[in-house]
Design an enzyme around this catalytic site. Structure first.
Site, PDB file in Angstrom:
ATOM      1  N   SER A   1       0.760  -1.408  -0.037  1.00  0.00           N
ATOM      2  CA  SER A   1      -0.162  -0.326   0.146  1.00  0.00           C
ATOM      3  C   SER A   1       0.716   1.503   0.128  1.00  0.00           C
ATOM      4  O   SER A   1       2.345   0.828   0.697  1.00  0.00           O
ATOM      5  CB  SER A   1      -0.815   0.085   1.772  1.00  0.00           C
ATOM      6  OG  SER A   1      -1.139   0.860   1.131  1.00  0.00           O
TER       7      SER A   1
ATOM      8  N   TYR B   1      -2.007  -0.460   9.942  1.00  0.00           N
ATOM      9  CA  TYR B   1      -1.686  -0.939   8.869  1.00  0.00           C
ATOM     10  C   TYR B   1      -0.568  -0.202   8.400  1.00  0.00           C
ATOM     11  O   TYR B   1      -0.263  -1.486   6.967  1.00  0.00           O
ATOM     12  CB  TYR B   1      -3.085  -0.050   8.213  1.00  0.00           C
ATOM     13  CG  TYR B   1      -3.325  -0.649   6.654  1.00  0.00           C
ATOM     14  CD1 TYR B   1      -3.729  -1.766   6.337  1.00  0.00           C
ATOM     15  CD2 TYR B   1      -3.104   0.589   5.451  1.00  0.00           C
ATOM     16  CE1 TYR B   1      -3.725  -2.030   5.522  1.00  0.00           C
ATOM     17  CE2 TYR B   1      -3.163  -0.228   4.576  1.00  0.00           C
ATOM     18  CZ  TYR B   1      -3.841  -1.341   3.981  1.00  0.00           C
ATOM     19  OH  TYR B   1      -3.897  -1.240   3.033  1.00  0.00           O
TER      20      TYR B   1
HETATM   21  P1  NAP Z   1     -12.010  -5.841   0.045  1.00  0.00           P
HETATM   22  O1  NAP Z   1     -12.132  -5.279  -1.211  1.00  0.00           O
HETATM   23  O2  NAP Z   1     -12.133  -5.150   1.532  1.00  0.00           O
HETATM   24  O3  NAP Z   1     -11.414  -6.708   0.645  1.00  0.00           O
HETATM   25  C1  NAP Z   1     -10.579  -7.545   0.924  1.00  0.00           C
HETATM   26  C2  NAP Z   1     -10.440  -8.728   0.478  1.00  0.00           C
HETATM   27  O4  NAP Z   1      -9.201  -9.240   1.610  1.00  0.00           O
HETATM   28  C3  NAP Z   1     -11.811 -10.044   0.789  1.00  0.00           C
HETATM   29  O5  NAP Z   1     -11.546 -11.191  -0.186  1.00  0.00           O
HETATM   30  C4  NAP Z   1     -11.591 -10.603   1.962  1.00  0.00           C
HETATM   31  O6  NAP Z   1     -12.214 -12.186   1.851  1.00  0.00           O
HETATM   32  C5  NAP Z   1     -10.091 -10.570   2.017  1.00  0.00           C
HETATM   33  N1  NAP Z   1      -9.699 -10.679   3.803  1.00  0.00           N
HETATM   34  C6  NAP Z   1     -10.267 -10.087   4.247  1.00  0.00           C
HETATM   35  N2  NAP Z   1      -9.373 -10.532   5.333  1.00  0.00           N
HETATM   36  C7  NAP Z   1      -8.900 -11.639   5.388  1.00  0.00           C
HETATM   37  C8  NAP Z   1      -8.233 -12.467   6.406  1.00  0.00           C
HETATM   38  N3  NAP Z   1      -8.432 -12.719   7.078  1.00  0.00           N
HETATM   39  N4  NAP Z   1      -8.269 -13.701   5.334  1.00  0.00           N
HETATM   40  C9  NAP Z   1      -8.372 -14.461   4.203  1.00  0.00           C
HETATM   41  N5  NAP Z   1      -8.805 -13.181   2.977  1.00  0.00           N
HETATM   42  C10 NAP Z   1      -9.147 -11.977   3.859  1.00  0.00           C
HETATM   43  O7  NAP Z   1     -10.184  -4.869   0.028  1.00  0.00           O
HETATM   44  P2  NAP Z   1      -9.351  -4.501  -1.357  1.00  0.00           P
HETATM   45  O8  NAP Z   1      -9.479  -2.632  -1.449  1.00  0.00           O
HETATM   46  O9  NAP Z   1      -9.706  -5.249  -2.543  1.00  0.00           O
HETATM   47  O10 NAP Z   1      -8.261  -4.561  -0.632  1.00  0.00           O
HETATM   48  C11 NAP Z   1      -7.438  -5.705  -0.882  1.00  0.00           C
HETATM   49  C12 NAP Z   1      -5.590  -5.668  -0.256  1.00  0.00           C
HETATM   50  O11 NAP Z   1      -5.324  -4.345  -1.379  1.00  0.00           O
HETATM   51  C13 NAP Z   1      -5.263  -5.392   0.633  1.00  0.00           C
HETATM   52  O12 NAP Z   1      -4.166  -6.149   0.393  1.00  0.00           O
HETATM   53  C14 NAP Z   1      -4.992  -4.094   1.051  1.00  0.00           C
HETATM   54  O13 NAP Z   1      -4.647  -3.747   1.948  1.00  0.00           O
HETATM   55  C15 NAP Z   1      -4.793  -4.537  -0.228  1.00  0.00           C
HETATM   56  N6  NAP Z   1      -4.532  -2.251  -0.504  1.00  0.00           N
HETATM   57  C16 NAP Z   1      -6.907  -1.384  -1.053  1.00  0.00           C
HETATM   58  C17 NAP Z   1      -6.014   0.009  -1.307  1.00  0.00           C
HETATM   59  C18 NAP Z   1      -7.770   0.257  -1.137  1.00  0.00           C
HETATM   60  O14 NAP Z   1      -8.086   2.115  -1.298  1.00  0.00           O
HETATM   61  N7  NAP Z   1      -8.639  -0.469  -1.487  1.00  0.00           N
HETATM   62  C19 NAP Z   1      -5.401   0.485  -0.993  1.00  0.00           C
HETATM   63  C20 NAP Z   1      -4.060   0.116  -0.595  1.00  0.00           C
HETATM   64  C21 NAP Z   1      -3.700  -1.401  -0.968  1.00  0.00           C
HETATM   65  P3  NAP Z   1     -13.900 -11.647   2.340  1.00  0.00           P
HETATM   66  O15 NAP Z   1     -14.380 -11.626   1.011  1.00  0.00           O
HETATM   67  O16 NAP Z   1     -14.195 -13.643   2.089  1.00  0.00           O
HETATM   68  O17 NAP Z   1     -14.190 -12.022   3.020  1.00  0.00           O
END
Ligand code: NAP
Length: 249
Positions: free
Chosen positions: A144, A158
């Site tokens: 991130s 985080y």
């Molecule tokens: P999201 O829409 O909230 O999705 C999170 C995903 O992670 C879901 O598929 C969830 O599974 C899974 N997950 C959460 N906790 C878990 C656990 N304990 N074990 C297994 N799976 C788990 O978030 P996202 O934005 O797509 O984020 C994906 C990645 O991108 C993360 O690593 C996040 O830190 C990173 N990121 C996101 C952003 C942003 O702005 N969106 C920015 C920087 C980095 P379920 O669907 O089953 O709950």
């Protein structure tokens, strides 16, 4: 030629789902994990299948080491090979200053984002390393921009976990490069997914847009393009890179 197999953790929604669907279109077979949202993972699997991919899904909380080992056992049993890992599953916990953060929440975020990602990477290397009989492969860790920006006032805990992901990426890239494995990271900025609402800040992408040089949040599909490029042969000399994708933020 056999299709390559990719494991995407947290592949049922958000960035993970976008990666899974693009990987299917690029010719991968898919192993998708989810924690709770089975129906959504099934929907992604059905769409990926329509692109010609063989898709398997499995529940695995990456914050639990037994779940990680079971996930890889399912992968071994159903596919018997692994060519790419996208270490995507992650959480921000609850937003707020560190002084107000609950101990259990911090422990959860570290267990999922750091220990889970390290264990998933370890299991991937065990299967891909040439010295262990593997045929090499590629890993992309989802870091991130918070690792560099620091998450002050929002989620310092985080940001610290994503700093760990950057170190994992650099160290493992150097350690496993000679084993035919490239390890890179993407560092997304503000991307429109449910992660902001889950942390209690549904308006965060809109609120921060003015401070993003490109004037808008990113889309999960834009991150997926970068991930698939890093996994591809087009990136054959890219190893240990942490590539920002934040619209300039
Ligand atoms: P999201 O829409 O909230 O999705 C999170 C995903 O992670 C879901 O598929 C969830 O599974 C899974 N997950 C959460 N906790 C878990 C656990 N304990 N074990 C297994 N799976 C788990 O978030 P996202 O934005 O797509 O984020 C994906 C990645 O991108 C993360 O690593 C996040 O830190 C990173 N990121 C996101 C952003 C942003 O702005 N969106 C920015 C920087 C980095 P379920 O669907 O089953 O709950």
């Amino acid at each position: 030629m056999a299709r390559k197999v990719i494991l995407v953790t947290g592949g049922g929604r958000g960035i993970g789902a976008a990666v899974a669907l693009l990987a299917a279109r690029r010719g991968y077979d898919l192993m998708l994990s989810y924690r709770t949202e089975r129906t959504r993972a099934e929907a992604v699997a059905a769409e990926a299948h329509a692109h010609g991919a063989r898709v398997e899904i499995a529940a695995a909380d990456v914050g639990r080491d037994g779940d990680v080992m079971r996930l890889y056992a399912v992968l071994d049993e159903r596919f018997g090979r692994l060519d790419a890992l996208v270490n995507n599953a992650g959480t921000v916990g609850r937003a707020g200053p560190l002084a107000d953060a609950a101990t259990d929440m911090i422990k959860d975020v570290v267990a999922i984002n750091v220990t889970g990602a390290i264990l998933c990477a370890r299991e991937a290397v065990r299967r891909m390393a040439s010295s262990r009989g593997g045929r090499g492969g590629a890993i992309v860790n989802v870091s991130s921009r918070a690792a560099e920006i620091g998450g002050a006032g929002e989620w310092v805990h985080y940001a610290a976990t994503k700093g760990a992901i950057d170190s994992l990426t650099i160290g493992l890239a150097r350690e496993a490069g000679g084993e035919g494995i490239r390890v890179n990271a993407v560092a997304p900025g503000v991307i429109e997914t449910e992660i902001h609402a889950a942390a209690g800040m549904p308006d965060r992408p809109a609120r921060l847009s003015a401070g993003i040089p490109l004037g808008r949040p990113g889309r999960a599909e834009e991150v997926a393009e970068l991930v698939l490029w890093l996994l591809s042969d087009a990136a054959s000399y890219v190893n240990g890179a942490i590539v920002p994708i934040g619209g300039g933020r």
